[in-house]
Scaffold this motif. Structure first.
Motif, PDB file in Angstrom:
ATOM      1  N   SER A  26       0.858  -1.183   0.000  1.00 34.81           N
ATOM      2  CA  SER A  26       0.000   0.000   0.000  1.00 34.81           C
ATOM      3  C   SER A  26       0.893   1.233   0.000  1.00 34.81           C
ATOM      4  CB  SER A  26      -0.903   0.016   1.232  1.00 34.81           C
ATOM      5  OG  SER A  26      -1.633  -1.184   1.356  1.00 34.81           O
ATOM      6  N   TYR A  27       0.346   2.369  -0.430  1.00 30.94           N
ATOM      7  CA  TYR A  27       1.168   3.569  -0.553  1.00 30.94           C
ATOM      8  C   TYR A  27       0.454   4.791   0.005  1.00 30.94           C
ATOM      9  CZ  TYR A  27       3.692   0.676  -3.927  1.00 30.94           C
ATOM     10  OH  TYR A  27       4.395  -0.351  -4.524  1.00 30.94           O
ATOM     11  N   VAL A  28       1.260   5.665   0.620  1.00 31.81           N
ATOM     12  CA  VAL A  28       0.843   7.037   0.877  1.00 31.81           C
ATOM     13  C   VAL A  28       1.615   7.906  -0.101  1.00 31.81           C
ATOM     14  CG1 VAL A  28       0.784   8.956   2.507  1.00 31.81           C
ATOM     15  CG2 VAL A  28       0.313   6.628   3.309  1.00 31.81           C
ATOM     16  N   VAL A  29       0.896   8.661  -0.929  1.00 29.08           N
ATOM     17  CA  VAL A  29       1.505   9.482  -1.979  1.00 29.08           C
ATOM     18  C   VAL A  29       1.225  10.941  -1.668  1.00 29.08           C
ATOM     19  CG1 VAL A  29       1.717   9.833  -4.461  1.00 29.08           C
ATOM     20  CG2 VAL A  29       0.951   7.612  -3.577  1.00 29.08           C
ATOM     21  N   LYS A  30       2.281  11.732  -1.499  1.00 25.48           N
ATOM     22  CA  LYS A  30       2.135  13.138  -1.084  1.00 25.48           C
ATOM     23  C   LYS A  30       2.434  14.095  -2.228  1.00 25.48           C
ATOM     24  CE  LYS A  30       4.206  16.685   1.891  1.00 25.48           C
ATOM     25  NZ  LYS A  30       4.627  17.474   0.720  1.00 25.48           N
ATOM     26  N   ASP A  31       1.564  15.052  -2.406  1.00 22.94           N
ATOM     27  CA  ASP A  31       1.814  16.171  -3.315  1.00 22.94           C
ATOM     28  C   ASP A  31       3.093  16.879  -2.871  1.00 22.94           C
ATOM     29  OD1 ASP A  31       1.736  18.486  -4.878  1.00 22.94           O
ATOM     30  OD2 ASP A  31       0.146  19.406  -3.681  1.00 22.94           O
ATOM     31  N   PRO A  32       4.088  17.068  -3.757  1.00 27.15           N
ATOM     32  CA  PRO A  32       5.344  17.710  -3.341  1.00 27.15           C
ATOM     33  C   PRO A  32       5.189  19.177  -2.955  1.00 27.15           C
ATOM     34  CG  PRO A  32       5.322  17.379  -5.714  1.00 27.15           C
ATOM     35  CD  PRO A  32       4.127  16.654  -5.171  1.00 27.15           C
ATOM     36  N   ASN A  33       4.058  19.788  -3.313  1.00 24.63           N
ATOM     37  CA  ASN A  33       3.896  21.220  -3.072  1.00 24.63           C
ATOM     38  C   ASN A  33       2.803  21.565  -2.064  1.00 24.63           C
ATOM     39  OD1 ASN A  33       5.917  22.035  -5.020  1.00 24.63           O
ATOM     40  ND2 ASN A  33       4.472  21.377  -6.600  1.00 24.63           N
ATOM     41  N   SER A  34       2.319  20.558  -1.332  1.00 22.95           N
ATOM     42  CA  SER A  34       1.328  20.816  -0.284  1.00 22.95           C
ATOM     43  C   SER A  34       1.339  19.642   0.699  1.00 22.95           C
ATOM     44  CB  SER A  34      -0.078  20.997  -0.878  1.00 22.95           C
ATOM     45  OG  SER A  34      -0.634  19.754  -1.256  1.00 22.95           O
ATOM     46  N   SER A  35       0.453  19.701   1.668  1.00 27.58           N
ATOM     47  CA  SER A  35       0.352  18.614   2.647  1.00 27.58           C
ATOM     48  C   SER A  35      -0.644  17.545   2.215  1.00 27.58           C
ATOM     49  CB  SER A  35      -0.071  19.174   4.011  1.00 27.58           C
ATOM     50  OG  SER A  35      -1.357  19.780   3.925  1.00 27.58           O
ATOM     51  N   ALA A  36      -1.234  17.688   1.041  1.00 29.90           N
ATOM     52  CA  ALA A  36      -2.251  16.752   0.578  1.00 29.90           C
ATOM     53  C   ALA A  36      -1.627  15.409   0.190  1.00 29.90           C
ATOM     54  CB  ALA A  36      -2.993  17.334  -0.620  1.00 29.90           C
ATOM     55  N   CYS A  37      -2.384  14.337   0.426  1.00 30.75           N
ATOM     56  CA  CYS A  37      -1.878  13.019   0.069  1.00 30.75           C
ATOM     57  C   CYS A  37      -3.028  12.105  -0.344  1.00 30.75           C
ATOM     58  CB  CYS A  37      -1.089  12.400   1.221  1.00 30.75           C
ATOM     59  SG  CYS A  37      -2.091  11.901   2.643  1.00 30.75           S
ATOM     60  N   ALA A  38      -2.658  10.961  -0.905  1.00 33.68           N
ATOM     61  CA  ALA A  38      -3.607   9.907  -1.255  1.00 33.68           C
ATOM     62  C   ALA A  38      -3.074   8.590  -0.725  1.00 33.68           C
ATOM     63  CB  ALA A  38      -3.784   9.819  -2.770  1.00 33.68           C
ATOM     64  N   ILE A  39      -3.974   7.664  -0.456  1.00 35.05           N
ATOM     65  CA  ILE A  39      -3.616   6.286  -0.131  1.00 35.05           C
ATOM     66  C   ILE A  39      -4.004   5.409  -1.319  1.00 35.05           C
ATOM     67  CG2 ILE A  39      -4.335   4.277   1.233  1.00 35.05           C
ATOM     68  CD1 ILE A  39      -4.303   6.009   3.705  1.00 35.05           C
ATOM     69  N   ILE A  40      -3.089   4.521  -1.703  1.00 35.21           N
ATOM     70  CA  ILE A  40      -3.344   3.575  -2.776  1.00 35.21           C
ATOM     71  C   ILE A  40      -3.446   2.174  -2.186  1.00 35.21           C
ATOM     72  CG2 ILE A  40      -2.599   2.746  -5.035  1.00 35.21           C
ATOM     73  CD1 ILE A  40      -2.853   5.743  -5.024  1.00 35.21           C
ATOM     74  N   ASP A  41      -4.559   1.485  -2.402  1.00 36.65           N
ATOM     75  CA  ASP A  41      -4.730   0.062  -2.096  1.00 36.65           C
ATOM     76  C   ASP A  41      -4.417  -0.291  -0.642  1.00 36.65           C
ATOM     77  OD1 ASP A  41      -5.598  -0.526  -4.676  1.00 36.65           O
ATOM     78  OD2 ASP A  41      -3.568  -0.857  -5.411  1.00 36.65           O
ATOM     79  N   SER A  42      -5.248   0.204   0.261  1.00 33.60           N
ATOM     80  CA  SER A  42      -5.080  -0.097   1.683  1.00 33.60           C
ATOM     81  C   SER A  42      -5.467  -1.545   1.984  1.00 33.60           C
ATOM     82  CB  SER A  42      -5.938   0.850   2.524  1.00 33.60           C
ATOM     83  OG  SER A  42      -7.316   0.653   2.237  1.00 33.60           O
ATOM     84  N   VAL A  43      -5.045  -2.033   3.154  1.00 31.60           N
ATOM     85  CA  VAL A  43      -5.290  -3.417   3.563  1.00 31.60           C
ATOM     86  C   VAL A  43      -5.976  -3.458   4.928  1.00 31.60           C
ATOM     87  CG1 VAL A  43      -4.210  -5.610   4.237  1.00 31.60           C
ATOM     88  CG2 VAL A  43      -3.338  -4.348   2.259  1.00 31.60           C
ATOM     89  N   MET A  44      -7.030  -4.254   5.021  1.00 27.32           N
ATOM     90  CA  MET A  44      -7.662  -4.573   6.295  1.00 27.32           C
ATOM     91  C   MET A  44      -7.263  -6.003   6.662  1.00 27.32           C
ATOM     92  SD  MET A  44     -11.709  -4.323   7.346  1.00 27.32           S
ATOM     93  CE  MET A  44     -12.318  -5.284   5.952  1.00 27.32           C
ATOM     94  N   ASP A  45      -6.852  -6.208   7.901  1.00 25.23           N
ATOM     95  CA  ASP A  45      -6.365  -7.518   8.326  1.00 25.23           C
ATOM     96  C   ASP A  45      -7.526  -8.445   8.664  1.00 25.23           C
ATOM     97  OD1 ASP A  45      -3.479  -6.685   8.464  1.00 25.23           O
ATOM     98  OD2 ASP A  45      -4.287  -5.338   9.983  1.00 25.23           O
ATOM     99  N   ILE A  46      -7.393  -9.711   8.253  1.00 24.85           N
ATOM    100  CA  ILE A  46      -8.417 -10.693   8.580  1.00 24.85           C
ATOM    101  C   ILE A  46      -7.765 -12.014   8.969  1.00 24.85           C
ATOM    102  CG2 ILE A  46      -8.655 -11.358   6.149  1.00 24.85           C
ATOM    103  CD1 ILE A  46     -11.621 -12.036   6.776  1.00 24.85           C
ATOM    104  N   ASP A  47      -8.229 -12.579  10.056  1.00 22.55           N
ATOM    105  CA  ASP A  47      -7.943 -13.963  10.411  1.00 22.55           C
ATOM    106  C   ASP A  47      -9.153 -14.754   9.937  1.00 22.55           C
ATOM    107  OD1 ASP A  47      -7.660 -16.452  11.572  1.00 22.55           O
ATOM    108  OD2 ASP A  47      -6.911 -15.686  13.487  1.00 22.55           O
ATOM    109  N   TYR A  48      -9.071 -15.297   8.741  1.00 23.71           N
ATOM    110  CA  TYR A  48     -10.246 -15.894   8.096  1.00 23.71           C
ATOM    111  C   TYR A  48     -10.758 -17.097   8.881  1.00 23.71           C
ATOM    112  CZ  TYR A  48     -13.208 -17.216   4.086  1.00 23.71           C
ATOM    113  OH  TYR A  48     -14.262 -17.505   3.260  1.00 23.71           O
ATOM    114  N   ALA A  49      -9.822 -17.910   9.391  1.00 18.76           N
ATOM    115  CA  ALA A  49     -10.233 -19.098  10.130  1.00 18.76           C
ATOM    116  C   ALA A  49     -11.021 -18.728  11.387  1.00 18.76           C
ATOM    117  CB  ALA A  49      -9.008 -19.936  10.501  1.00 18.76           C
ATOM    118  N   ALA A  50     -10.631 -17.621  12.014  1.00 23.27           N
ATOM    119  CA  ALA A  50     -11.298 -17.191  13.244  1.00 23.27           C
ATOM    120  C   ALA A  50     -12.438 -16.212  12.977  1.00 23.27           C
ATOM    121  CB  ALA A  50     -10.282 -16.550  14.189  1.00 23.27           C
ATOM    122  N   GLY A  51     -12.581 -15.736  11.746  1.00 20.60           N
ATOM    123  CA  GLY A  51     -13.602 -14.742  11.438  1.00 20.60           C
ATOM    124  C   GLY A  51     -13.359 -13.436  12.169  1.00 20.60           C
ATOM    125  N   ARG A  52     -12.082 -13.013  12.230  1.00 22.66           N
ATOM    126  CA  ARG A  52     -11.737 -11.833  13.029  1.00 22.66           C
ATOM    127  C   ARG A  52     -11.095 -10.759  12.145  1.00 22.66           C
ATOM    128  NH1 ARG A  52      -9.141 -14.330  16.616  1.00 22.66           N
ATOM    129  NH2 ARG A  52     -10.945 -14.582  17.995  1.00 22.66           N
TER     130      ARG A  52
END
Length: 294
Positions: A26-52
């Motif tokens: 995943s990425y945090v991408v920052k505009d070089p000329n301001s404080s603005a940014c974007a996130i690319i392809d974030s991840v949520m964690d899952i323990d599939y076997a436990a349903g957590r």
């Protein structure tokens, strides 16, 4: 050369976050000329076997953005991932920003809405997202223009996002020694994937390319950044002049040998909803397991 509007004079700051459980970057991408940014392809964690469900990976990005005084404007999904769950709604609740994906999400929602036997309450119009991008659409991250490039083949909704001299390839390409992603999911097409890769390789030679996944082929260290020139010359599946016919033959045979991603069942249900977990009639978060559906 590319017909898309790119500005190679802009060099955004790119911070990568590697998720070992799913080999996702995943990425945090920052505009070089301001404080603005974007996130690319974030991840949520899952323990599939436990349903957590947990949020350690997303919390790392949230902490980075807060610690550096950044303003999150966009949460970009390069496509509907089949191997990890998006954390976009969780991050949006903490930091704001708009969630964006390719407009072909509606094709994905229709296809997998049927596979998962979703009811009429599941909207198949992309309305779960704040922005649906068409090919060539532009948007701003602070003062930095970004452009979305339609790149189907792995899935119908794949897009590459270009921000200054950085392009985020999603699953359209892997590192040169990793080649390319599979094209055998519903709606995938090896010929379309080749055409999409060729379109990406028309970007300027010096364009930095950032991968969504890396698996460290042949035991090398995990890596995620290369250039268009390097991919064009060295990519083991499409580089050095390999033809469309050669790629289709290789990709089709290779895909027959691949197992389904371990998290494809929960990932598709969550990601086609912009990262929201589906709920039963009582409002409880639940996931379905269709039998012989994929």
């Amino acid at each position: 050369m590319t017909s898309y509007p790119v500005d190679m004079s802009l060099t955004p700051d790119v911070e990568a976050f590697f998720d070992e459980a799913t080999n996702t970057i995943s990425y945090v991408v920052k505009d070089p000329n301001s404080s603005a940014c974007a996130i690319i392809d974030s991840v949520m964690d899952i323990d599939y076997a436990a349903g957590r469900i947990t949020y350690e990976h997303a919390d790392q990005m949230i902490a980075y953005i807060r610690d550096n005084g950044l303003d999150l404007e966009w949460l970009i999904e390069s496509h509907v991932h089949a191997d990890h769950l998006s954390a976009a709604p969780y991050i949006q609740e903490k930091l704001g920003g708009k969630i964006g994906i390719g407009a072909k999400i509606m094709v994905i929602q229709d296809t997998f809405g049927k596979i998962f036997n979703e009811g009429t309450e599941f909207q198949r119009d992309g309305s779960q997202f704040d922005r649906l991008f068409e090919d060539g659409d532009t948007y701003m991250i602070g003062t930095m223009p970004a452009v979305a490039i339609f790149s189907p083949g792995h899935t119908p909704a794949c897009m590459v996002h270009v921000m200054g001299n950085a392009a985020f390839a999603g699953d359209t390409l892997f590192m040169p020694d990793g080649g390319s992603a599979r094209a055998d999911f519903p709606g995938g097409d090896a010929g379309e994937l080749y055409d999409s890769i060729m379109k990406v390789l028309e970007l300027p030679d010096e364009m930095r390319l950032f991968m969504c996944h890396d698996y460290g082929p042949n035991g090398r260290a995990i890596a995620w950044e290369t250039t268009v020139a390097e991919e064009r010359e060295k990519n083991i599946h499409v580089g050095a002049g390999k033809t469309r016919e050669e790629f289709i033959a290789f990709r089709t045979e290779r895909d027959k040998q691949l197992d389904m991603p371990k998290l494809i069942i929960p990932s598709l249900q969550v990601n086609m909803r912009a990262g929201e977990i589906p709920r039963d009639k009582d409002g409880n978060p639940v996931l379905k397991v269709p039998v012989n559906g994929l």
